[in-house]
Design a protein around this motif. Sequence first.
Motif, PDB file in Angstrom:
ATOM      1  N   THR A 244     118.496  77.089  10.967  1.00 28.69           N
ATOM      2  CA  THR A 244     118.673  77.959  10.212  1.00 28.69           C
ATOM      3  C   THR A 244     117.530  78.833  10.164  1.00 28.69           C
ATOM      4  N   THR A 245     117.737  80.054  10.670  1.00 28.23           N
ATOM      5  CA  THR A 245     116.611  81.170  10.933  1.00 28.23           C
ATOM      6  C   THR A 245     116.528  82.240   9.991  1.00 28.23           C
ATOM      7  N   ASP A 246     117.490  82.349   9.264  1.00 26.09           N
ATOM      8  CA  ASP A 246     117.684  83.217   8.261  1.00 26.09           C
ATOM      9  C   ASP A 246     116.828  82.962   7.099  1.00 26.09           C
ATOM     10  N   GLU A 247     116.347  84.101   6.486  1.00 20.47           N
ATOM     11  CA  GLU A 247     115.536  83.873   5.116  1.00 20.47           C
ATOM     12  C   GLU A 247     114.568  82.800   5.353  1.00 20.47           C
ATOM     13  N   LEU A 248     113.608  82.624   6.267  1.00 17.22           N
ATOM     14  CA  LEU A 248     112.697  81.772   6.523  1.00 17.22           C
ATOM     15  C   LEU A 248     111.568  81.853   5.176  1.00 17.22           C
ATOM     16  N   PRO A 249     111.062  80.788   4.675  1.00 22.72           N
ATOM     17  CA  PRO A 249     110.031  80.817   3.594  1.00 22.72           C
ATOM     18  C   PRO A 249     108.824  81.677   4.260  1.00 22.72           C
ATOM     19  N   GLU A 250     108.280  82.191   3.165  1.00 27.81           N
ATOM     20  CA  GLU A 250     106.974  83.062   3.654  1.00 27.81           C
ATOM     21  C   GLU A 250     105.869  82.006   4.231  1.00 27.81           C
ATOM     22  N   VAL A 251     105.660  80.760   3.620  1.00 32.07           N
ATOM     23  CA  VAL A 251     104.630  79.795   4.296  1.00 32.07           C
ATOM     24  C   VAL A 251     104.967  79.850   5.885  1.00 32.07           C
ATOM     25  N   VAL A 252     106.280  79.979   6.531  1.00 31.10           N
ATOM     26  CA  VAL A 252     106.459  79.785   7.784  1.00 31.10           C
ATOM     27  C   VAL A 252     106.512  81.212   8.690  1.00 31.10           C
ATOM     28  N   CYS A 253     106.993  82.136   7.628  1.00 30.69           N
ATOM     29  CA  CYS A 253     106.991  83.556   8.533  1.00 30.69           C
ATOM     30  C   CYS A 253     105.467  84.191   8.582  1.00 30.69           C
ATOM     31  N   SER A 254     104.451  83.536   7.835  1.00 30.38           N
ATOM     32  CA  SER A 254     103.292  84.368   7.874  1.00 30.38           C
ATOM     33  C   SER A 254     102.078  83.591   8.962  1.00 30.38           C
ATOM     34  N   ALA A 255     102.855  82.483   9.799  1.00 33.49           N
ATOM     35  CA  ALA A 255     102.101  82.001  10.809  1.00 33.49           C
ATOM     36  C   ALA A 255     101.658  83.119  11.817  1.00 33.49           C
ATOM     37  N   ASP A 256     100.191  82.849  12.412  1.00 32.74           N
ATOM     38  CA  ASP A 256      99.697  83.666  13.555  1.00 32.74           C
ATOM     39  C   ASP A 256     100.111  83.038  14.838  1.00 32.74           C
ATOM     40  N   VAL A 257     100.342  81.714  14.886  1.00 37.79           N
ATOM     41  CA  VAL A 257     100.102  81.056  15.973  1.00 37.79           C
ATOM     42  C   VAL A 257     101.284  79.680  15.656  1.00 37.79           C
ATOM     43  N   VAL A 258     102.148  79.562  16.625  1.00 37.42           N
ATOM     44  CA  VAL A 258     103.204  78.356  16.538  1.00 37.42           C
ATOM     45  C   VAL A 258     102.737  77.052  17.298  1.00 37.42           C
ATOM     46  N   VAL A 259     102.659  76.091  16.872  1.00 36.89           N
ATOM     47  CA  VAL A 259     102.353  74.826  17.881  1.00 36.89           C
ATOM     48  C   VAL A 259     103.348  73.851  17.756  1.00 36.89           C
ATOM     49  N   GLY A 260     103.520  72.985  18.837  1.00 38.22           N
ATOM     50  CA  GLY A 260     104.634  71.863  19.047  1.00 38.22           C
ATOM     51  C   GLY A 260     104.262  71.076  19.941  1.00 38.22           C
ATOM     52  N   THR A 261     104.151  69.494  19.784  1.00 39.71           N
ATOM     53  CA  THR A 261     104.118  68.686  20.661  1.00 39.71           C
ATOM     54  C   THR A 261     105.050  67.642  21.035  1.00 39.71           C
TER      55      THR A 261
END
Length: 353
Positions: A244-261
């Motif tokens: 789900t990429t619609d209406e993502l919560p603010e805490v997610v949308c406010s990220a400056d950098v995305v990381v994943g391992t």
Amino acid sequence: GILPAPRVARLAGQMEKRASHKLRSIRRLARLGTLEAEVAAAVREALHPRTAICEDDFLTAQRQVYEDVLQDDICNTYPPPRGADRIILKQILAVLQDGTDLPVDDDLFSLCVERLAAADDASSPFAGYRTLELEEDACVVLRIAPHFGGDLETGGRLWSAGCAMLGLAARGFLDEYLWGHVLELGAGTGLFGLGLARRGGKVARVTLTDGQEAVLRNLGHNLDANRGLGHLVPCEVAPLDWGTTDELPEVVCSADVVVGTDLTYDRDALPSLVRIIRSLLQPLGRARHAVLAVMQRSKENFRILQEELRKSELAFGELALPGEAAEVAALWASLADDVAEGEVPHFLRVFAP
């Protein structure tokens, strides 16, 4: 002849430093919950009577192991997996019972026997804790599952790519790529994100996300545990469904950098993974780029990941890292629950051109 007093003091200081180093080595291994053979060598090095000059030296070494290792606050509050704990206890007893006539510290001997005899907690779905030391007096403690699968699926164990990237971050090799609000996708135990929150630096806030309820509960537990061990930058746990990429919560949308391992093991999830990354990156989102650690377990999965990134019009490339980074990454990858066998992940920067 009698050694001059300054030399005696210097030798005593050197011996004390060596003893302190040996104790820290055992304590690090105890906290780490490792099953590696180096445990036996570390215990023998610190305790074996052949390294003692006299009875008092041997008793002092035993008392130090009792106080600094078996009475370690972190290990006692966040006990390592039973199998790992037993290895250290058995190695201590093996040295104490090796036939020497040197005296044995009763407290040390009794505590080893008592802990070996203690019954396992069969009611807990978790194996115990693993504690990784980022630097002196700074560590990350993580509750782990005894195996893959169950409600936690892959989110209850330590994976090699996450360990490797944490090692690079701890050495400062990723400082130019990580800053501000960092959002972690598929955080699992929280290893990498909590390590960033502990280290701080340019990172001002960390959000740990996952899509499994059981994983989110354990993430919350690990976050609370690490808050009790010292300073963390502001950090929170949030659910995130990649589908789900619609209406993502603010805490997610406010990220400056995305990381994943270690997020590419499931081939079917790769399109959703790339879509969520695309939605978080500029110009659709706020994040400047994503930093991914990808262990290439499947050449086909790695090919599909690259194909999906291109289809989404995202650029990507290997991070520019110093030559020593590969050695550091391999060393930290060896701490994981999966077997990396000296392999090093691909460290990718993903961004919208």
